[in-house]
Scaffold this motif. Structure first.
Motif, mmCIF file in Angstrom:
data_model
loop_
_atom_site.group_PDB
_atom_site.id
_atom_site.type_symbol
_atom_site.label_atom_id
_atom_site.label_comp_id
_atom_site.label_asym_id
_atom_site.label_seq_id
_atom_site.Cartn_x
_atom_site.Cartn_y
_atom_site.Cartn_z
ATOM 1 N N UNK A 46 63.399 44.747 41.409
ATOM 2 C CA UNK A 46 63.085 44.318 42.770
ATOM 3 C C UNK A 46 61.775 44.944 43.218
ATOM 4 N N UNK A 47 61.160 44.283 44.180
ATOM 5 C CA UNK A 47 59.908 44.796 44.732
ATOM 6 C C UNK A 47 60.202 45.994 45.626
ATOM 7 N N UNK A 48 59.156 46.714 45.984
ATOM 8 C CA UNK A 48 59.297 47.873 46.870
ATOM 9 C C UNK A 48 59.894 47.445 48.212
ATOM 10 N N UNK A 49 59.411 46.334 48.754
ATOM 11 C CA UNK A 49 59.932 45.849 50.040
ATOM 12 C C UNK A 49 61.406 45.487 49.955
ATOM 13 N N UNK A 50 61.786 44.807 48.866
ATOM 14 C CA UNK A 50 63.192 44.427 48.687
ATOM 15 C C UNK A 50 64.064 45.664 48.527
ATOM 16 N N UNK A 51 63.554 46.655 47.820
ATOM 17 C CA UNK A 51 64.302 47.896 47.624
ATOM 18 C C UNK A 51 64.589 48.558 48.967
ATOM 19 N N UNK A 52 63.560 48.719 49.790
ATOM 20 C CA UNK A 52 63.749 49.414 51.072
ATOM 21 C C UNK A 52 64.574 48.580 52.060
ATOM 22 N N UNK A 53 64.490 47.266 51.972
ATOM 23 C CA UNK A 53 65.346 46.412 52.802
ATOM 24 C C UNK A 53 66.807 46.609 52.389
ATOM 25 N N UNK A 54 67.060 46.608 51.080
ATOM 26 C CA UNK A 54 68.410 46.810 50.567
ATOM 27 C C UNK A 54 68.917 48.221 50.881
ATOM 28 N N UNK A 55 68.033 49.191 50.847
ATOM 29 C CA UNK A 55 68.392 50.562 51.206
ATOM 30 C C UNK A 55 68.856 50.617 52.665
ATOM 31 N N UNK A 56 68.115 49.967 53.561
ATOM 32 C CA UNK A 56 68.503 49.929 54.973
ATOM 33 C C UNK A 56 69.837 49.223 55.169
ATOM 34 N N UNK A 57 70.035 48.117 54.434
ATOM 35 C CA UNK A 57 71.297 47.386 54.524
ATOM 36 C C UNK A 57 72.453 48.257 54.015
ATOM 37 N N UNK A 58 72.193 49.026 52.971
ATOM 38 C CA UNK A 58 73.224 49.908 52.410
ATOM 39 C C UNK A 58 73.654 50.953 53.430
ATOM 40 N N UNK A 59 72.682 51.577 54.048
ATOM 41 C CA UNK A 59 72.999 52.591 55.069
ATOM 42 C C UNK A 59 73.779 51.976 56.225
ATOM 43 N N UNK A 60 73.348 50.813 56.673
ATOM 44 C CA UNK A 60 74.018 50.133 57.772
ATOM 45 C C UNK A 60 75.455 49.764 57.406
ATOM 46 N N UNK A 61 75.661 49.280 56.182
ATOM 47 C CA UNK A 61 76.998 48.894 55.735
ATOM 48 C C UNK A 61 77.923 50.099 55.680
ATOM 49 N N UNK A 62 77.442 51.214 55.155
ATOM 50 C CA UNK A 62 78.253 52.421 55.075
ATOM 51 C C UNK A 62 78.612 52.895 56.481
ATOM 52 N N UNK A 63 77.650 52.884 57.380
ATOM 53 C CA UNK A 63 77.924 53.280 58.765
ATOM 54 C C UNK A 63 78.973 52.368 59.384
ATOM 55 N N UNK A 64 78.882 51.070 59.147
ATOM 56 C CA UNK A 64 79.853 50.119 59.700
ATOM 57 C C UNK A 64 81.260 50.396 59.185
ATOM 58 N N UNK A 65 81.375 50.692 57.905
ATOM 59 C CA UNK A 65 82.680 51.015 57.329
ATOM 60 C C UNK A 65 83.245 52.274 57.988
ATOM 61 N N UNK A 66 82.419 53.290 58.149
ATOM 62 C CA UNK A 66 82.875 54.534 58.774
ATOM 63 C C UNK A 66 83.279 54.313 60.228
ATOM 64 N N UNK A 67 82.481 53.538 60.978
ATOM 65 C CA UNK A 67 82.848 53.235 62.363
ATOM 66 C C UNK A 67 84.152 52.448 62.430
ATOM 67 N N UNK A 68 84.377 51.570 61.477
ATOM 68 C CA UNK A 68 85.626 50.797 61.445
ATOM 69 C C UNK A 68 86.824 51.714 61.258
ATOM 70 N N UNK A 69 86.691 52.668 60.357
ATOM 71 C CA UNK A 69 87.775 53.623 60.136
ATOM 72 C C UNK A 69 88.018 54.450 61.395
ATOM 73 N N UNK A 70 86.942 54.922 62.013
ATOM 74 C CA UNK A 70 87.077 55.705 63.244
ATOM 75 C C UNK A 70 87.715 54.881 64.366
ATOM 76 N N UNK A 71 87.363 53.620 64.452
ATOM 77 C CA UNK A 71 87.954 52.735 65.459
ATOM 78 C C UNK A 71 89.458 52.599 65.236
ATOM 79 N N UNK A 72 89.861 52.416 64.004
ATOM 80 C CA UNK A 72 91.289 52.298 63.694
ATOM 81 C C UNK A 72 92.037 53.587 64.010
ATOM 82 N N UNK A 73 91.400 54.720 63.791
ATOM 83 C CA UNK A 73 92.008 56.002 64.152
ATOM 84 C C UNK A 73 92.111 56.122 65.674
#
Length: 126
Positions: A46-73
């Motif tokens: 992947x290109x540098x731009x695609x890598x950093x876009x995917x990196x941002x999406x990865x961080x956002x996805x992990x945060x969303x999963x964690x917030x979902x767990x916290x919401x359920x708690x």
């Protein structure tokens, strides 16, 4: 374990197929966690731009999963008992994923994981 080894790791493939994390996001998360400094661009397919876009999406996805767990708690849908079961399951997966296991043993582990996740899901959303 090298990222290439995951192609052959049945347990990781099983978990990835059922997760909210895409294969590309997983590769970035795993690569960054196993690199000595934890940072850096890898021009794999992947290109540098695609890598950093995917990196941002990865961080956002992990945060969303964690917030979902916290919401359920927060609403009591994941109580102490279910969280304890999840903690034990996470500890066992950590141990198992670092071992060489034959396919039959992995299938047993996968079936146990499926049953526990299914039961926790049913209990959480009555």
């Amino acid at each position: 374990m090298d990222i290439k080894d995951f192609k052959y790791n049945r347990l990781v493939r099983f978990l990835l197929e059922r997760s909210l994390i895409s294969k590309g996001q997983f590769e970035i998360i795993y690569t960054r966690k196993t690199m000595s400094k934890g940072y850096g661009y890898s021009a794999k397919d992947r290109s540098r731009g695609a890598y950093y876009r995917l990196l941002g999406q990865s961080r956002s996805k992990v945060e969303s999963v964690l917030y979902s767990i916290l919401l359920l708690v927060a609403i009591g849908a994941l109580d102490e008992k279910r969280l304890r079961v999840m903690q034990q399951l996470m500890e066992q997966i950590s141990i198992i994923s670092s071992r060489d296991m034959d396919d039959a043993d992995i299938e047993v582990v996968i079936s146990v994981i499926q049953e526990l996740v299914k039961q926790i899901g049913k209990d959480t959303v009555l």
